[in-house]
Design an enzyme around this catalytic site. Structure first.
Site, mmCIF file in Angstrom:
data_model
loop_
_atom_site.group_PDB
_atom_site.id
_atom_site.type_symbol
_atom_site.label_atom_id
_atom_site.label_comp_id
_atom_site.label_asym_id
_atom_site.label_seq_id
_atom_site.Cartn_x
_atom_site.Cartn_y
_atom_site.Cartn_z
ATOM 1 N N GLY A 122 17.062 -39.252 -33.134
ATOM 2 C CA GLY A 122 16.340 -39.696 -34.321
ATOM 3 C C GLY A 122 16.205 -41.211 -34.322
ATOM 4 O O GLY A 122 15.830 -41.821 -33.321
ATOM 5 N N SER A 207 15.638 -36.587 -26.559
ATOM 6 C CA SER A 207 14.875 -37.103 -27.700
ATOM 7 C C SER A 207 14.929 -38.631 -27.706
ATOM 8 O O SER A 207 14.506 -39.262 -26.730
ATOM 9 C CB SER A 207 15.400 -36.501 -29.005
ATOM 10 O OG SER A 207 14.496 -36.731 -30.067
ATOM 11 N N ASP A 285 2.792 -13.848 -19.521
ATOM 12 C CA ASP A 285 4.168 -13.492 -19.182
ATOM 13 C C ASP A 285 4.293 -12.956 -17.769
ATOM 14 O O ASP A 285 5.195 -13.327 -17.020
ATOM 15 C CB ASP A 285 4.700 -12.467 -20.195
ATOM 16 C CG ASP A 285 6.192 -12.193 -20.036
ATOM 17 O OD1 ASP A 285 6.843 -12.902 -19.248
ATOM 18 O OD2 ASP A 285 6.713 -11.292 -20.712
ATOM 19 N N ASP A 288 4.749 -14.597 -13.628
ATOM 20 C CA ASP A 288 5.936 -14.936 -12.829
ATOM 21 C C ASP A 288 6.557 -13.714 -12.166
ATOM 22 O O ASP A 288 7.665 -13.785 -11.634
ATOM 23 C CB ASP A 288 6.978 -15.642 -13.696
ATOM 24 C CG ASP A 288 7.364 -14.836 -14.934
ATOM 25 O OD1 ASP A 288 7.101 -13.619 -14.963
ATOM 26 O OD2 ASP A 288 7.917 -15.431 -15.884
ATOM 27 N N LEU A 290 7.461 -10.890 -13.668
ATOM 28 C CA LEU A 290 8.319 -10.092 -14.540
ATOM 29 C C LEU A 290 7.913 -10.309 -15.986
ATOM 30 O O LEU A 290 7.784 -11.445 -16.440
ATOM 31 C CB LEU A 290 9.785 -10.503 -14.359
ATOM 32 C CG LEU A 290 10.816 -9.802 -15.240
ATOM 33 C CD1 LEU A 290 10.928 -8.327 -14.849
ATOM 34 C CD2 LEU A 290 12.171 -10.488 -15.134
ATOM 35 N N ASP A 292 9.246 -10.406 -19.257
ATOM 36 C CA ASP A 292 10.565 -10.466 -19.885
ATOM 37 C C ASP A 292 10.574 -11.323 -21.145
ATOM 38 O O ASP A 292 11.631 -11.659 -21.673
ATOM 39 C CB ASP A 292 11.589 -11.010 -18.890
ATOM 40 C CG ASP A 292 11.265 -12.423 -18.412
ATOM 41 O OD1 ASP A 292 10.144 -12.910 -18.692
ATOM 42 O OD2 ASP A 292 12.121 -13.042 -17.759
ATOM 43 N N ASP A 423 8.727 -27.250 -27.303
ATOM 44 C CA ASP A 423 9.082 -28.385 -28.154
ATOM 45 C C ASP A 423 7.950 -28.673 -29.148
ATOM 46 O O ASP A 423 6.832 -28.989 -28.741
ATOM 47 C CB ASP A 423 9.325 -29.613 -27.270
ATOM 48 C CG ASP A 423 9.932 -30.784 -28.028
ATOM 49 O OD1 ASP A 423 9.689 -30.913 -29.239
ATOM 50 O OD2 ASP A 423 10.654 -31.578 -27.391
ATOM 51 N N HIS A 460 13.055 -28.224 -29.240
ATOM 52 C CA HIS A 460 13.371 -29.639 -29.042
ATOM 53 C C HIS A 460 14.829 -29.815 -28.639
ATOM 54 O O HIS A 460 15.736 -29.663 -29.462
ATOM 55 C CB HIS A 460 13.076 -30.427 -30.314
ATOM 56 C CG HIS A 460 13.256 -31.900 -30.153
ATOM 57 N ND1 HIS A 460 12.552 -32.633 -29.223
ATOM 58 C CD2 HIS A 460 14.072 -32.779 -30.782
ATOM 59 C CE1 HIS A 460 12.925 -33.896 -29.295
ATOM 60 N NE2 HIS A 460 13.845 -34.010 -30.222
#
Length: 530
Positions: A122, A207, A285, A288, A290, A292, A423, A460
């Site tokens: 922050g 961050s 999905d 890759d 698979l 999952d 994020d 994040h």
């Protein structure tokens, strides 16, 4: 009000470095016990206005007895160590407020000869326990024997309290200079305590801590031998404008209240979020190998919201035209009137639909830790971008511009980046853009000394439906000190649920090759172009 210039601060730091060698014999003596040497620090006032308020020996703690930042009990233990608490350049500043760089330094009894600086979060203002937990898996740096330093960057306050900005020195300390000031002090104090300097120095942070790591590599390249940069807050003015722009785009798809204002909580219903998530998984999905619930092949996920738009007469399991238009615009990011991108696009990933936790996903929920959401339907991007460019503190704080790192690289230092694809605050594409630009500037030397890891599903700095428990610190040390470059990094779930996959050097991704889906050995890092 007392003003301290950058030049004066440098002189103070230099005198502090020279003065640490003059500590009292009770502290510096080799014959003293660990506890005696530690407690001998209490009350020391060193040249350069370094004041040690308290020092005491801390007994070892067993796993499950260490309290984490959210009050949870951590699965690791901590070794016995000397805990030093102090402040650098304590003074009365603007508004008659007390400023100074507060710090804590943990010096383990069984020191491994390494030093680590923890990055903040922050707007800082708090000294986090000097443990070194970021990107260290289940074994933080202190538990490995590192001397670990944490600091507040020069002011006290809540995580997003920016009132310290009225003070020149506090603003400068936060923007950049506290990293160098506190590191040099910490390295020298560590050397004095043990009678020898650390053989390697490292930094980890996420961050704001990631931004500080980038800052160190760019502006103080001599400080560290290795740095881990997580989800860096490297251009917060631009990213904040990006999220504001996205909110306005989403508002245009919202139902209106009796005053004609958008009802933010109803832009995407729970059913809409399910439709969006299912459509995203259907399109990306399986890329890759698979299905999952994780989109590992980030580079080849080209999600098209328009494929979910309702057809004539369809009212369920689809999105209306306004929602589709809002998604396209919001995730593409803001552009000025000349067509120049003000901020990066945002990846489509599974976490965008999240509504729980302190940091929900990218889709609007009607709540925010920063206050009520905007109900605006228009935004003047040119004017907003112009105001950002005039913000002096922002220009000094941002770390997305400087890419010449030859001093850092030429001395053999390494740097690892990671970013959660989900994020909602800082786009993973923004960090990847910096990484690519640094590659263009530094050539092969950059790729010989750096790696970039996308973490699918992670929000994040952690959380989400993600394999968000991984150790980058260990591989960084091995690479820096032994020349053993990391290949893939095994990641598991921090929440303890089954699952293990490799993190791959982006754009490579973990492709399922068969076997136990919860075993990292069932995946192979694969180039998306192959």
């Amino acid at each position: 009000m007392r003003k301290v210039s950058i030049g004066v601060a440098g002189a103070l730091l230099a005198s502090a470095t020279m003065g640490l060698a003059s500590l009292s014999p009770a502290f510096a003596g080799e014959e003293a016990s660990q506890g005696g040497r530690c407690e001998g620090l209490t009350g020391q006032t060193l040249p350069g206005r370094v004041k040690i308020n308290k020092a005491g020996h801390v007994a070892a703690a067993a796993p499950g007895t260490v309290q984490g930042p959210m009050g949870q009990m951590m699965p690791y233990g901590l070794p016995s160590h000397c805990l030093v608490e102090g402040v650098i350049n304590e003074r009365q500043g603007a508004g008659d407020t007390t400023y100074g760089i507060g710090f804590e330094l943990a010096l383990p009894d069984d020191w491994n000869g390494r030093f680590l600086l923890m990055g903040g979060g922050g707007l800082n203002g708090t000294i986090n326990p000097p443990i070194g937990p970021v990107a260290s898996g289940s074994t933080p740096a202190l538990a490995r024997g590192f001397a670990v330093l944490s600091h507040d960057s020069g002011h006290k306050g809540a995580v997003f309290d920016d009132s310290f900005m009225v003070d020149q020195r506090a603003s400068l300390d936060f923007a950049e200079s506290s990293v160098r000031t506190v590191t040099l002090m910490g390295q020298d104090l560590t050397a004095t305590y043990y009678g020898k300097a650390a053989h390697h120095s490292y930094m980890t942070g996420c961050s704001t801590g990631g931004r500080e790591g980038m800052l160190a590599s760019q502006r103080y390249p001599e400080l560290f031998d290795g740095i881990v940069v997580g989800a860096p807050a490297m251009r917060t003015g631009d990213s904040n404008l990006g999220t504001t722009y996205a909110s306005v785009m989403f508002n245009r798809a919202a139902p209106r209240d009796e005053r004609g204002l958008p009802v933010v909580t109803e832009i995407f219903t729970p059913s809409d979020r399910t439709t969006l998530l299912n459509g995203l998984l259907a399109q990306c999905d399986g890329l890759d190998g698979l299905e999952d619930g994780l989109i590992n092949n980030v580079a080849q996920c080209k999600f098209e919201p328009a494929r979910l738009q309702c057809t004539a007469g369809q009212t369920e399991d689809c999105l209306d035209a306004a929602q589709v238009e809002a998604l396209d615009a919001a995730f593409a990011g803001p552009f000025d009137s000349a067509g120049y991108p003000i901020y990066a696009p945002v990846p489509f990933d599974t976490g965008i639909v999240a509504t729980e936790g302190p940091i929900p996903g990218y889709l609007p929920t009607g709540t925010s830790i920063f206050g009520p959401p905007t109900q605006a339907l228009e935004i003047d991007l040119d004017a907003q971008a112009h105001m950002l460019r005039q913000n002096a503190v922002q220009r000094l704080t941002d770390t997305n511009y400087w890419t010449n790192l030859n001093t850092y690289l030429d001395k053999g230092s390494k740097i690892l980046f990671y970013h959660g694809v989900s994020d909602p605050w800082f786009s993973a594409w923004a960090t990847w853009d910096y990484y690519e630009r640094a590659g263009e500037t530094n050539g092969a030397a950059w790729y010989d000394a750096s790696r970039f890891y996308m973490v699918p599903g992670m929000g994040h700095c952690g959380g989400g439906n993600a394999l968000d428990n991984f150790d980058l610190l260990g591989p960084l040390v091995e690479w820096t000190e032994k020349g053993e470059a990391p290949d893939s990094i095994v990641a598991t779930r921090a929440n303890g649920k089954p699952g293990a996959q490799p993190l791959c050097n982006y754009p490579a991704y973990p492709r399922y090759t068969g076997g136990d889906v919860n075993s990292a050995s069932s995946y192979a890092c694969t180039d998306p172009s192959s």
